[in-house]
Design a protein around this motif. Sequence first.
Motif, mmCIF file in Angstrom:
data_model
loop_
_atom_site.group_PDB
_atom_site.id
_atom_site.type_symbol
_atom_site.label_atom_id
_atom_site.label_comp_id
_atom_site.label_asym_id
_atom_site.label_seq_id
_atom_site.Cartn_x
_atom_site.Cartn_y
_atom_site.Cartn_z
ATOM 1 N N VAL A 17 31.820 102.231 17.616
ATOM 2 C CA VAL A 17 32.874 101.223 17.646
ATOM 3 C C VAL A 17 32.937 100.567 19.023
ATOM 4 N N PHE A 18 32.720 101.389 20.056
ATOM 5 C CA PHE A 18 32.879 100.879 21.406
ATOM 6 C C PHE A 18 31.536 100.408 21.956
ATOM 7 N N ASP A 19 31.618 99.485 22.894
ATOM 8 C CA ASP A 19 30.429 98.817 23.417
ATOM 9 C C ASP A 19 29.699 99.629 24.475
ATOM 10 N N TYR A 20 28.956 100.624 24.071
ATOM 11 C CA TYR A 20 28.152 101.350 25.060
ATOM 12 C C TYR A 20 26.859 100.591 25.301
ATOM 13 N N LYS B 156 24.122 95.834 25.422
ATOM 14 C CA LYS B 156 24.994 96.612 24.549
ATOM 15 C C LYS B 156 24.265 96.835 23.221
#
Lengths: 290, 332
Positions: free
Chosen positions: A89-92, A137
């Motif tokens: 979900v998060f932009d790593y 990303k």
Amino acid sequence: MILLQAENLQAGYEDRPVIHEITLSLEAGEFLAVCGPNGSGKSTLIKALQKLTPFLQGRVLVKDRDLFRLNHRQLASLMASVPQVFQPVFDYSVEEIVAMARYYRQSNPFAGISAEDREAIEEALKLTGTWPLRHKKLNQLSGGERQRVLIARALAQETPLLLLDEPSSHLDLNFQLQIYSLLKYLQKEKNKAILVAEHNLNLAAAYCTKMIFLKEGKIVAGGQTEKLLEKNLIQEVFQVEVDLRINRSTGLPEISLVHSASRENAPSGLQEKPSGSSEEKISTGKSFKE
Amino acid sequence: MNVRCRHLFFIAVLICLTLAGFFLSLKTGPVKTPSGEIFSLIFHGRSDFSDIILNLRLTRALLAYLTGASLALSGAILQGYFRNPMADPFVLGASSGASLGAVLSLELGLSASLPGLSAQGLMALASSLLLVSLVYMISRRRRFETQESLLLTGIAAGALASALTSFLLFRRADAYEQAVFWLLGSFALADWSQVKLLLLALLPAAAVALFLAREMNLLSLGDETARSLGCPVNSVRKIFLFLATMLAAFSVSVAGIIGFVGLIVPHAVRLISGADHRRLFLSSALAGGFFLLISDLIARTALSPSELPVGVVTAAFGAPFFIYLLNRSRRS
């Protein structure tokens, strides 16, 4: 050296085991494909070998150690996996994702990345060709690039065993070959033991040294690829009519669907057709050129 | 500029702004206080206004800061926990449980209290923790424990508690004003014991959260991936849920329900510091503290001598800024 040995493995849910009586073994430098129609238990088998299913019974040895006695940290040092679906979900960034593979080796949460970690991460990124993408990303990447990033993460774990769940799904022909060439290289040059779940029989036959066919959660047949592949076996497992021949230019076995008129005319054709068949058609595209 | 540099720069700017914010908070109020008095208090330990500055303004500023830090950290934890940027500290019913407790204590006319907690605060804390524990136990009893069932149970239980609160308020019109004042959140009654109480919850929670930040990174990738990378998912999940709940319940019971901070701050900070929770936890706490410090300053000065509810300010100033940030990050 035998790295993975399963005897009489049952797994899935307590009241509804998905796979039964699975017995297999995998040595360093071997490349095993688990094949079978959708719902035959390929993914469950891969999850079971990592202790990820709610229910698991039988005997599994990973590098001669009992799977049930290994905690997740120890297991992470022995086998790495590439899941079929991965959508954080998060932009790593690519580098952050790959660096997480080193978690099981780091005991001090504040120590950061060691020189050894950095080296392993760099090597994994370079081997998979994702080094130029490292600051991007994950959601900026194409399907093939993402798959390679996940393989990079598995490599950065530095494990003797690699498990991959349908590494070629959602990829076009070019990317499928890229991924499998990479895996072949890892098997041959790095002596990794690799297990893939794969529904594309042509890919599996071209690259894997051993194959297992699953049907309704049970092993129907297994063995060395060249001895195992047989027209009747595939027809039995997938319930489709196929043609199997040796491609003259590559020397590899090639499976193509045989069009049967009755199948297309039947109004209930959809129910009869195994759901994997449309993908099968795409994968056999090569043979139509002949 | 890479993420790490941007993060460090952000932290440095935050610390400077926070110091400036504290200075302004100590200086501003109905009683005119020259800047010299504050410096003389800091450097010589004495001032004619020391009582106003220390016991009124400093306690209030500190309490606002600590509440903001707690709420933002709690939100950052829960967003990672649920892998959902829409999660906030109140998503499991901590706030609805607290309001029910506060209104119940008015209804029952309770007067018991502890250092740092009024009767309402005490009941709010108890019922907030009770409600979240109930939500946890109910959703665990389901065969397949998922974050989704926890989230949905939390929302349902929160709605039930809110309904009960409304019913109690409806029956007791005379308690309405007092209750609404409490529900909207305010730092007007800040004192040292409240500051100490919140510090007691925040410091250990922040330490544990930072210690487990790598595990949160793994969790946020998905449970199966986290396990296959070696993370002890079940125990880490329990710890994080406990931390987030304690932070939310303690902030609510000292300051009332201040929305928006726990949702927006971690979200906005993620755009600057990146998704890595080792950076995110720290900068969320610092940014949340700063945000609420300034919001409270505005709340008590904008319409002076009367006060705005601080929740009104957090939303009124936070929302446009947040929309601006979102649009900017989408363009780049």
